[in-house]
Write an enzyme that holds these catalytic residues in place. Structure first.
Site, PDB file in Angstrom:
ATOM      1  N   HIS A 192      -0.466   0.019  -9.628  1.00 57.18           N
ATOM      2  CA  HIS A 192      -1.159  -0.820  -8.638  1.00 57.18           C
ATOM      3  C   HIS A 192      -1.817  -2.029  -9.321  1.00 57.18           C
ATOM      4  O   HIS A 192      -3.021  -2.224  -9.232  1.00 57.18           O
ATOM      5  CB  HIS A 192      -2.205   0.011  -7.859  1.00 57.18           C
ATOM      6  N   ARG A 225       0.862  -1.186   0.000  1.00 54.88           N
ATOM      7  CA  ARG A 225       0.000   0.000   0.000  1.00 54.88           C
ATOM      8  C   ARG A 225       0.894   1.232   0.000  1.00 54.88           C
ATOM      9  O   ARG A 225       1.924   1.257   0.698  1.00 54.88           O
ATOM     10  CB  ARG A 225      -0.910   0.035   1.242  1.00 54.88           C
ATOM     11  N   GLU A 284      -3.254   7.630  -4.696  1.00 53.93           N
ATOM     12  CA  GLU A 284      -3.722   7.068  -5.973  1.00 53.93           C
ATOM     13  C   GLU A 284      -5.135   7.581  -6.232  1.00 53.93           C
ATOM     14  O   GLU A 284      -5.912   7.726  -5.280  1.00 53.93           O
ATOM     15  CB  GLU A 284      -3.766   5.530  -5.885  1.00 53.93           C
TER      16      GLU A 284
HETATM   17  N1  LIG Z   1      -0.351  -4.314  -5.163  1.00 50.07           N
HETATM   18  C1  LIG Z   1      -1.346  -5.172  -5.184  1.00 50.07           C
HETATM   19  O1  LIG Z   1      -2.006  -5.351  -6.200  1.00 50.07           O
HETATM   20  C2  LIG Z   1      -1.660  -5.980  -3.958  1.00 50.07           C
HETATM   21  C3  LIG Z   1      -2.233  -7.243  -4.116  1.00 50.07           C
HETATM   22  C4  LIG Z   1      -2.489  -8.012  -2.982  1.00 50.07           C
HETATM   23  C5  LIG Z   1      -2.207  -7.514  -1.719  1.00 50.07           C
HETATM   24  N2  LIG Z   1      -1.700  -6.266  -1.601  1.00 50.07           N
HETATM   25  C6  LIG Z   1      -1.369  -5.736  -0.278  1.00 50.07           C
HETATM   26  O2  LIG Z   1      -0.264  -6.513   0.203  1.00 50.07           O
HETATM   27  C7  LIG Z   1      -0.261  -6.485   1.615  1.00 50.07           C
HETATM   28  C8  LIG Z   1      -0.077  -7.900   2.153  1.00 50.07           C
HETATM   29  O3  LIG Z   1      -1.168  -8.722   1.806  1.00 50.07           O
HETATM   30  P1  LIG Z   1      -1.318 -10.181   2.472  1.00 50.07           P
HETATM   31  O4  LIG Z   1      -2.389 -10.874   1.765  1.00 50.07           O
HETATM   32  O5  LIG Z   1      -0.009 -10.842   2.567  1.00 50.07           O
HETATM   33  O6  LIG Z   1      -1.800  -9.796   3.925  1.00 50.07           O
HETATM   34  P2  LIG Z   1      -1.761 -10.736   5.190  1.00 50.07           P
HETATM   35  O7  LIG Z   1      -2.693 -10.145   6.177  1.00 50.07           O
HETATM   36  O8  LIG Z   1      -1.940 -12.164   4.805  1.00 50.07           O
HETATM   37  O9  LIG Z   1      -0.257 -10.584   5.728  1.00 50.07           O
HETATM   38  C9  LIG Z   1       0.245  -9.390   6.246  1.00 50.07           C
HETATM   39  C10 LIG Z   1       1.342  -9.717   7.233  1.00 50.07           C
HETATM   40  O10 LIG Z   1       1.905  -8.486   7.696  1.00 50.07           O
HETATM   41  C11 LIG Z   1       2.204  -8.632   9.071  1.00 50.07           C
HETATM   42  N3  LIG Z   1       2.349  -7.325   9.706  1.00 50.07           N
HETATM   43  C12 LIG Z   1       1.382  -6.511  10.204  1.00 50.07           C
HETATM   44  N4  LIG Z   1       1.942  -5.392  10.716  1.00 50.07           N
HETATM   45  C13 LIG Z   1       3.276  -5.496  10.532  1.00 50.07           C
HETATM   46  C14 LIG Z   1       4.385  -4.656  10.833  1.00 50.07           C
HETATM   47  N5  LIG Z   1       4.237  -3.484  11.450  1.00 50.07           N
HETATM   48  N6  LIG Z   1       5.623  -5.076  10.480  1.00 50.07           N
HETATM   49  C15 LIG Z   1       5.812  -6.273   9.864  1.00 50.07           C
HETATM   50  N7  LIG Z   1       4.794  -7.132   9.586  1.00 50.07           N
HETATM   51  C16 LIG Z   1       3.544  -6.733   9.895  1.00 50.07           C
HETATM   52  C17 LIG Z   1       1.034  -9.458   9.602  1.00 50.07           C
HETATM   53  O11 LIG Z   1       1.354 -10.095  10.829  1.00 50.07           O
HETATM   54  C18 LIG Z   1       0.825 -10.459   8.469  1.00 50.07           C
HETATM   55  O12 LIG Z   1       1.540 -11.661   8.669  1.00 50.07           O
HETATM   56  C19 LIG Z   1      -1.559  -5.797   2.022  1.00 50.07           C
HETATM   57  O13 LIG Z   1      -1.301  -4.427   2.239  1.00 50.07           O
HETATM   58  C20 LIG Z   1      -2.426  -5.923   0.791  1.00 50.07           C
HETATM   59  O14 LIG Z   1      -3.413  -4.941   0.739  1.00 50.07           O
HETATM   60  C21 LIG Z   1      -1.406  -5.496  -2.697  1.00 50.07           C
HETATM   61  O1  LIG Z   2      -5.814  -5.581  -2.038  1.00 46.43           O
HETATM   62  C1  LIG Z   2      -5.723  -6.116  -3.129  1.00 46.43           C
HETATM   63  O2  LIG Z   2      -6.180  -7.263  -3.382  1.00 46.43           O
HETATM   64  C2  LIG Z   2      -4.994  -5.420  -4.238  1.00 46.43           C
HETATM   65  O3  LIG Z   2      -4.464  -4.212  -3.866  1.00 46.43           O
HETATM   66  C3  LIG Z   2      -5.837  -5.324  -5.479  1.00 46.43           C
HETATM   67  O4  LIG Z   2      -4.985  -5.305  -6.604  1.00 46.43           O
HETATM   68  C4  LIG Z   2      -6.736  -4.144  -5.512  1.00 46.43           C
HETATM   69  O5  LIG Z   2      -7.645  -4.333  -6.575  1.00 46.43           O
HETATM   70  P1  LIG Z   2      -8.734  -3.248  -7.009  1.00 46.43           P
HETATM   71  O6  LIG Z   2      -9.296  -2.640  -5.796  1.00 46.43           O
HETATM   72  O7  LIG Z   2      -8.049  -2.279  -7.883  1.00 46.43           O
HETATM   73  O8  LIG Z   2      -9.741  -4.063  -7.767  1.00 46.43           O
END
Ligand SMILES: NC(=O)c1ccc[n+]([C@@H]2O[C@H](COP(=O)([O-])OP(=O)(O)OC[C@H]3O[C@@H](n4cnc5c(N)ncnc54)[C@H](O)[C@@H]3O)[C@@H](O)[C@H]2O)c1
Ligand SMILES: O=C(O)[C@H](O)[C@H](O)COP(=O)(O)O
Length: 372
Positions: free
Chosen positions: A254, A208, A237
């Site tokens: 993103h 994020r 964004e």
């Molecule tokens: N760019 C994209 O398209 C995209 C896609 C999927 C997920 N994401 C983002 O990726 C991130 C991770 O997703 P996920 O599915 O692995 O989430 P998740 O909840 O499965 O895992 C997140 C991990 O972060 C840890 N955490 C929380 N606070 C922390 C801190 N201060 N320091 C270190 N670790 C910490 C948690 O304990 C957990 O294990 C989220 O922000 C999600 O929104 C982005």
């Molecule tokens: O949180 C997520 O799954 C990702 O950031 C995801 O790519 C966001 O998707 P959108 O909200 O653009 O559909």
């Protein structure tokens, strides 16, 4: 049942109708007025759902077809009898693919071998675990930081953020965006973070935007405190900082999670949440599938140099997304809404993989391997 769904949720039209009367709106069209009669919302991260929109509505269930849920005011929902669901893990394979491809690309660009590098993974949940696995497959030394998991699991799998800051050549963030509490991640990478790094690492943010302080990272790039940046998630964004865009090595709008597999999983999981909440049959959900790609077979024996890296890049090359964003930064949302078909490793078959170790590694990553 009345459902309002974001019109940019792939693979929903024609299937969601089995669960109720659906109206499709753009993210901006979700307003207090437009949603007030709905029972269920199927949403994305582009709209914030809190009192400002939910107050006085009929909504009982919000399903976000995404992993992240920082766009939902969960405290408001919990105290107003509104159930909310996200889609945990839905696109974790897609982010794994993104991170692997950007690592290979930046290593080629800067002329180093990933095998000589240490990567620090901050946040080792659904995504971080998959990123760790592929970095190990690429021969990297992997350091993991996850204080909430470390506290709960009490094992020696994890290191402190200080260790990562001291030892990592590359630091990649995979935490949720949280604005309060002891594990808060808002501006986790701030000016102090960048001023106290032991090396001059490359920074990757596909979690994020708000996890990194934009002004601080810009300053760190300009003053050589870091040696590169790969940014998929941005503050503010879709109105991203164009000076920041120009400073980074690989910039994408993103889309790390935008594989068709990830999108299909998200749609499926949202419909499963609706079926469970409203006690409806799940049969129609089977129709949600990602389209096949045109050329799913890769001849491994024809790949040159590091074959594993080349096979990964054949499934996803981030430079195409980078170029599209560089050409049209003001089209950030449009580029996301019209994203080309991308499939994960499981949609590909590799032929002529002759050595046993490669077959095992590739199979573990999800590729299909043709028998020899
Ligand atoms: N760019 C994209 O398209 C995209 C896609 C999927 C997920 N994401 C983002 O990726 C991130 C991770 O997703 P996920 O599915 O692995 O989430 P998740 O909840 O499965 O895992 C997140 C991990 O972060 C840890 N955490 C929380 N606070 C922390 C801190 N201060 N320091 C270190 N670790 C910490 C948690 O304990 C957990 O294990 C989220 O922000 C999600 O929104 C982005
Ligand atoms: O949180 C997520 O799954 C990702 O950031 C995801 O790519 C966001 O998707 P959108 O909200 O653009 O559909």
């Amino acid at each position: 049942m009345k459902i309002i769904a974001d019109k940019n949720i792939p693979f929903l039209k024609g299937v969601g109708e089995a669960f109720g009367e659906i109206t499709y709106l753009s993210g901006a069209e979700f307003t207090k007025e437009s949603i007030k009669e709905a029972d269920t919302l199927i949403v994305r991260t582009v709209t914030h759902f809190g009192e400002e929109i939910l107050d006085g509505s009929n909504v009982k269930l919000i399903c976000s077809a995404t992993i992240g849920y920082d766009h939902i005011d969960t405290a408001y929902c919990d105290s107003h009898d509104i159930t909310w669901k996200n889609a945990p893990g839905c696109n974790s394979g897609s982010v794994q693919q993104y991170v692997a491809s950007v690592l290979i690309t930046i290593a080629q660009k800067k002329g180093f071998s990933l095998k000589d590098k240490t990567i620090g993974i901050v946040g080792v949940g659904n995504v971080g675990k998959k990123v760790a696995a592929i970095c190990e497959a690429l021969g990297m030394r992997v350091l993991k930081n996850d204080p909430p998991r470390q506290k709960a699991e009490q094992n020696d799998e994890f290191v402190s953020l200080e260790t990562i800051k001291k030892e990592a050549d590359i630091i990649t963030f995979h935490t949720p965006l949280t604005k309060e509490g002891i594990y808060k991640t808002l501006h986790l990478a701030d000016a102090v973070f960048f001023d106290t790094l032991g090396k001059e690492p490359i920074i990757i943010n596909s979690a994020r935007g708000g996890i990194i302080d934009t002004e601080a990272i810009k300053e760190a790039i300009l003053n050589g405190k870091i040696s590169g940046a790969i940014i998929d998630c941005w503050e503010q964004e879709p109105n991203i900082d164009l000076d920041y865009l120009k400073l980074v090595d690989i910039a994408t709008p993103h889309i790390a999670g935008y594989s068709a597999d990830g999108k299909a999983n998200a749609t499926r999981m949202s419909l499963e949440s609706i079926a469970e909440f409203w006690s409806l049959p799940t049969d129609p959900i089977k129709k949600v599938t990602a389209p096949a790609i045109e050329n799913p077979v890769i001849d491994y024996s024809l790949l040159e140099g590091n074959k594993l890296e080349h096979a990964i890049l054949k499934t996803y090359n981030p430079l195409e997304d980078y170029q599209r964003l560089l050409n049209n930064p003001e089209q950030f949302s449009t580029l996301r809404g019209s994203y080309p078909l991308r499939r994960e490793y499981l949609a590909y078959t590799l032929k002529n993989v002759n050595d046993r170790d490669s077959r095992m590694t590739l199979r573990k990553l999800g590729f299909n391997i043709e028998a020899i």
